[in-house]
Design a protein around this motif. Structure first.
Motif, short mmCIF file in Angstrom:
data_model
loop_
_atom_site.label_atom_id
_atom_site.label_comp_id
_atom_site.label_asym_id
_atom_site.label_seq_id
_atom_site.Cartn_x
_atom_site.Cartn_y
_atom_site.Cartn_z
N ALA A 87 30.66 52.32 49.21
CA ALA A 87 30.12 52.59 47.94
C ALA A 87 30.94 51.23 47.24
N GLN A 88 29.95 50.58 46.56
CA GLN A 88 30.29 49.29 46.18
C GLN A 88 29.47 49.22 44.57
N ASN A 89 30.14 48.36 43.72
CA ASN A 89 29.59 47.90 42.37
C ASN A 89 28.36 46.91 43.01
N PHE A 90 27.29 47.30 42.52
CA PHE A 90 26.06 46.49 42.92
C PHE A 90 25.54 45.81 41.54
N ILE A 91 25.52 44.49 41.71
CA ILE A 91 25.19 43.61 40.52
C ILE A 91 23.73 42.84 40.95
N ALA A 103 20.96 41.72 58.81
CA ALA A 103 20.66 42.03 57.55
C ALA A 103 21.10 40.74 56.47
N LEU A 104 20.84 40.55 55.55
CA LEU A 104 21.51 39.98 54.47
C LEU A 104 22.19 40.72 53.60
N VAL A 105 23.50 40.30 53.70
CA VAL A 105 24.70 41.18 52.91
C VAL A 105 24.55 40.81 51.24
N ALA A 106 24.61 39.56 51.02
CA ALA A 106 24.55 39.18 49.63
C ALA A 106 23.61 37.80 49.39
N GLY A 107 23.13 37.60 48.27
CA GLY A 107 22.42 36.34 48.26
C GLY A 107 21.21 36.63 47.49
N SER A 108 20.04 36.07 47.84
CA SER A 108 18.96 36.07 47.06
C SER A 108 17.71 36.10 48.20
N ASN A 109 16.46 36.90 47.78
CA ASN A 109 15.24 36.82 48.35
C ASN A 109 14.03 36.31 47.68
N ARG A 110 14.56 35.34 46.83
CA ARG A 110 13.54 34.80 45.76
C ARG A 110 12.94 35.64 44.86
N HIS A 111 13.10 36.60 44.98
CA HIS A 111 12.64 37.61 43.78
C HIS A 111 13.91 38.41 43.18
N VAL A 112 14.76 38.63 43.73
CA VAL A 112 16.18 39.51 43.35
C VAL A 112 17.33 38.80 44.06
N ALA A 113 18.56 38.59 43.24
CA ALA A 113 19.56 38.21 43.81
C ALA A 113 20.68 39.44 43.30
N TRP A 114 21.57 39.44 44.44
CA TRP A 114 22.58 40.52 44.25
C TRP A 114 23.94 40.14 44.73
N GLY A 115 24.93 40.82 44.35
CA GLY A 115 26.21 40.65 45.06
C GLY A 115 26.98 41.95 44.92
N PHE A 116 28.28 41.99 45.37
CA PHE A 116 29.07 43.10 45.26
C PHE A 116 30.25 43.25 44.96
N THR A 117 30.95 44.11 44.26
CA THR A 117 32.64 44.16 44.18
C THR A 117 32.94 45.50 44.72
N ASN A 118 34.03 45.39 45.40
CA ASN A 118 34.43 47.20 45.52
C ASN A 118 34.80 47.92 44.42
N SER A 119 34.06 49.09 44.54
CA SER A 119 33.94 50.12 43.38
C SER A 119 35.34 50.56 43.18
N TYR A 120 36.05 51.09 44.02
CA TYR A 120 37.37 51.92 44.01
C TYR A 120 37.01 53.28 43.34
N GLY A 121 35.91 53.86 43.46
CA GLY A 121 35.60 55.23 43.32
C GLY A 121 36.31 56.17 44.31
N ASP A 122 36.18 57.12 44.15
CA ASP A 122 37.11 58.38 44.88
C ASP A 122 36.34 58.77 45.93
N ASP A 160 29.01 35.97 42.25
CA ASP A 160 29.69 36.93 43.27
C ASP A 160 30.68 36.01 44.24
N ASP A 161 31.82 36.81 44.02
CA ASP A 161 32.89 36.02 44.79
C ASP A 161 33.66 37.29 45.34
N MET A 162 33.54 37.67 46.82
CA MET A 162 34.24 38.82 47.39
C MET A 162 35.36 38.47 47.84
N HIS A 163 36.48 39.16 47.30
CA HIS A 163 38.09 38.89 47.70
C HIS A 163 38.58 39.67 48.71
#
Length: 799
Positions: free
Chosen positions: A442-446, A321-340, A280-283
């Motif tokens: 609302a974000q893309n959640f990976i 809260a942790l915004v992005a990273g890992s909890n050793r079970h799952v890891a996650w990141g975001f990108t802006n979704s640009y939905g309406d 993940d790299d958030m711009h």
């Protein structure tokens, strides 16, 4: 003369002493507001001992005996390192920034205050679950304890002549609201412009300019879109326009980069550990200190007796809260979704009483208020606000009808604390369920888990749309069953789990098949051009096994695949143009080209500027046609501008050629000439116009501009960096990757992380700017914190 010299010497000596005293006083104030790094402190808000460690970069590790104590400690640290930035964030969201910084912020406050987000945040608190409220209260108390524990108020407040106001639990909801402004904007100018375009130029031109994608698309599901249908001569003929309506030089639709990100991952079949691998790299706009704060947070797991929650990644100061990273079970990141996520609603006022408006349930009274904007060192400013059940009235439609702005940020439930529950998620499915209930932009959640599963979905609330409105245009919601009807149920969210191609990628472009029902649920809020997503997808397809180093190589990919076509086109134009100035030099230096956004390359700069000039020139023809009816019209940012212009240049329809050009070849040559003349007129001429001159970084502290000559102390060193917008390595002078990481959950020791700007906002801190050089160089640093160099113990009691 001797007497005069003695007087001058004494005067100079006095001035030197005064300056020295002022510098020493400033140093004392800054030193007094440094965070406490070592020792022990008794605090009434903790229930058991908490350890706060820092490594050489200032990355914090918090070890606590409960979640609430951990978040109390996180608040304590956030306040000591970042309170001023937290204050800016809550005030920006609430429309209260001018009270702190003065009249320069009044216009922003006027734009934000009509949403009354402080009132809405207060209401949101009443909906929190008891455990969520307890954690928020603990975090609030930690912030205020950390602020009080400083020997001096944060140095920025001395400069502004203000005292920091205590943090409240409402302010953490406002921190979420601030991200809505950062990621969604606040004016929905794009849809206002589309309404004027359709009114002035008709359906076919509107449909063309509002295209959502094209051949460069790389969605997760479905094929790329085709080129949009070109408007025919019966629809529009730009040759007949008054040339005075054109802007010369052509006016760019949007000069600043818009928030985006890269988020991608592979499943466990493609890694040596058999865990998923998430990058993940958030711009975002780049600043000092960075928007994110790195932390590792440990406390007993409420789900698993005897086990620890172990959160590692980035936090947002202002949120527990942790915004992005890992909890050793799952890891996650975001990108802006640009939905309406915003819609304009046409408001029909009652002719018999303009304080009433029409709804599907009959006439209702407008909610009217006078907002008082307090201004530092200046009189208060009054702002009259008219509100409807859909949102505040902020604009007018193309025909003059008042428009209210519906926005997910102001809907009940749009902001909540649900995402904090990611701390105990153990599988991709659990993480996706949490994401679908989160109240956030609302974000893309990976996401990926240690068992090797990967998934994509939307994190944040999705409005449930009803009726036959075109969501890109203002609509009358007073008709029955029209508009937003609450939130989409989590079971109805689009999800993609473990696709057979074993890879997931998002980069702010369209993610779903445009003919699928799920696409309509998201809509189009301004999808980015697909070149970046396609390059990431193809990079992922090029390998069958991945390590974190492979993910970093993708994040740093600066190959100019899109610009290659423009470089070739420029070469053809220059060949036809002959050797008159400035074409001879352009030919010579256009050869300085290695198919990368290389800071040393003049050829890349020429191709880039030529591309932008052509796009601006072609699209300004359409804008000029709208200006014939709406003189103040400005073309909005069009994410598919490349697709539109590529389509036009491929077919070269005469009716879309702006006035003042004999042919399309003439337009291209004049564009090249304007670029060459502009660059040649700069010091050193074309030879000195390398790409690094554009990407040279200006990463500054928010108050740097108010302290002339202090940039050497407050700002990061300027560096000419590789990268551009339409490639994985996104880079501009003050915009780019706010962090880069890749991690396999359960195997964090193999991951990497780096970010610009550092952890602390105090220039005397050893962590001010720490890690910035590694980020600029694209050098991997460990995802896990290093060896502790400082240890602070927080213990129960009164200090």
């Amino acid at each position: 003369m001797k007497k005069l010299h003695r007087i001058l010497r004494r005067t100079v000596s006095t001035l030197v002493i005064v300056v020295a005293v002022l510098i020493f006083a400033a140093w004392l104030l800054m030193r007094g507001s440094l965070a406490q790094l070592d020792g022990s402190r008794a605090l009434a808000g903790v229930h058991a001992n908490v350890t706060v460690e820092r490594d050489a970069l200032g990355v914090v590790t918090i070890k606590a005996q409960s979640r609430d104590d951990a978040m109390y400690a996180l608040g304590f640290v956030h306040a000591q390192e970042r309170f001023f930035e937290m204050d800016l964030m809550r005030r920006m969201a609430a429309g209260e920034l001018a009270e702190l910084v003065g009249s320069a912020a009044v216009d922003m406050d006027k734009q934000h205050r009509p949403f009354r987000l402080r009132e809405r945040a207060q209401a949101a608190l009443t909906t929190l679950a008891p455990d969520e409220r307890a954690t928020l209260d603990a975090y609030r108390d930690g912030i205020n304890a950390g602020l009080a524990a400083l020997r001096s108020r944060p140095w920025e407040y001395w400069l502004l002549g203000e005292k920091p106001a205590p943090w409240t639990e409402v302010d953490s909801i406002l921190a979420i609201d601030a991200m809505f402004f950062d990621l969604n904007g606040a004016d929905n100018a794009r849809e206002l412009a589309f309404a004027q375009i359709k009114s002035a130029l008709g359906e076919s031109v509107y449909k063309f300019l509002s295209a959502s994608g094209g051949p460069w698309d790389a969605p997760l599901t479905g094929p790329p879109m085709n080129y949009p249908q070109l408007p025919g001569v019966a629809d529009i003929d730009l040759r007949k326009l008054d040339p005075k309506l054109l802007h010369m030089p052509p006016q760019r639709a949007e000069k600043k980069a818009t928030p985006g990100s890269n988020g991608f991952g592979v499943n466990g079949a493609l890694t040596a550990t058999h865990a998923a691998l998430i990058a993940d790299d958030m711009h975002l706009p780049l600043r000092v200190p960075n928007i994110w704060f790195r932390a590792r947070i440990e406390y007993p797991n409420p789900r698993r007796a005897g086990q620890l929650v172990d959160l590692i990644g980035v936090t947002l100061p202002g949120l527990p809260a942790l915004v992005a990273g890992s909890n050793r079970h799952v890891a996650w990141g975001f990108t802006n979704s640009y939905g309406d996520w915003m819609d304009w609603v046409r408001v029909e006022l009652d002719p018999k009483g303009p304080t009433r408006y029409k709804t599907a349930d009959g006439w209702k009274e407008l909610s009217q208020s006078t907002q008082i904007i307090k201004v530092h060192a200046a009189p208060d400013v009054k702002l009259d606000v008219r509100d409807t059940q859909w949102g505040p009235i902020l604009a007018k439609d193309a025909d003059g009808t008042p428009l209210a702005l519906a926005w997910t940020a102001i809907e009940p439930g749009g902001a909540n604390m649900q995402f904090a529950r990611m701390d105990t998620a153990e599988t991709v499915d659990e993480a996706v369920d949490i994401a679908n209930t989160a109240g956030m932009p609302a974000q893309n959640f990976i996401v990926g888990d240690r068992a090797g599963n990967i998934a994509w979905t939307i994190a944040g609330k999705i409005p449930k749309r009803e009726g036959a409105c075109d969501p890109l245009l203002p609509c009358d919601w007073s008709q029955a069953n029209t508009g937003w009807n609450g939130w989409l149920a989590p079971a109805d969210y689009p999800r993609l789990s473990n696709p057979p191609w074993q890879r997931i990628w998002t980069a702010n472009a369209r993610t779903l098949d445009w003919e699928s029902p799920d696409y309509a649920k998201l809509g189009d809020g301004g999808y980015d051009f697909g070149a970046r997503a396609r390059q990431i997808r193809d990079d992922l397809k090029a390998k069958t096994q991945f390590t974190p180093d492979d993910m970093l190589a993708i994040q740093l990919d600066d190959r100019a695949l899109l610009m290659r076509n423009w470089h070739d086109l420029l070469g053809k134009v220059l060949t036809r143009a002959g050797d008159a100035a400035p074409f001879a030099d352009m030919k010579k230096y256009s050869a300085d080209w290695n198919e990368r956004a290389d800071p040393a390359s003049v050829g890349y700069r020429l191709a880039h500027d030529f591309r932008q000039e052509v796009i601006d020139t072609v699209l300004d023809g359409f804008a000029a046609a709208v200006r014939a009816k709406y003189s103040d019209f400005k073309l909005p940012k069009l994410g598919q501008a490349e697709t539109l212009v590529d389509d036009i240049l491929l077919h070269r329809p005469e009716n879309l050629l702006p006035p003042g050009y004999a042919s399309w070849d003439d337009l291209l040559q004049q564009c090249a000439q304007r670029v060459g003349e502009k660059l040649a007129a700069m010091p050193g001429g074309i030879a000195k116009r390398n790409w690094g001159e554009v990407t040279k970084t200006h990463i500054r502290h928010p108050l740097s501009g108010a302290l002339p000559g202090m940039g050497w102390l407050l700002d990061m060193p300027s560096r000419e960096l590789p990268g551009d917008i339409n490639m994985p390595r996104v880079q501009a002078s003050n915009f780019g990757a706010s962090e880069r990481f890749a991690v396999e959950p359960g195997h964090e020791e193999y991951g990497y992380f780096h970010m610009p700007g550092g952890q602390s906002d105090n220039p005397l801190s050893p962590f001010y700017g720490a890690g910035d050089a590694a980020w600029a160089a694209g050098k991997a640093q460990p995802f896990l914190p290093g060896v502790a160099t400082h240890t602070l113990e927080l213990r129960p009691g009164n200090n």
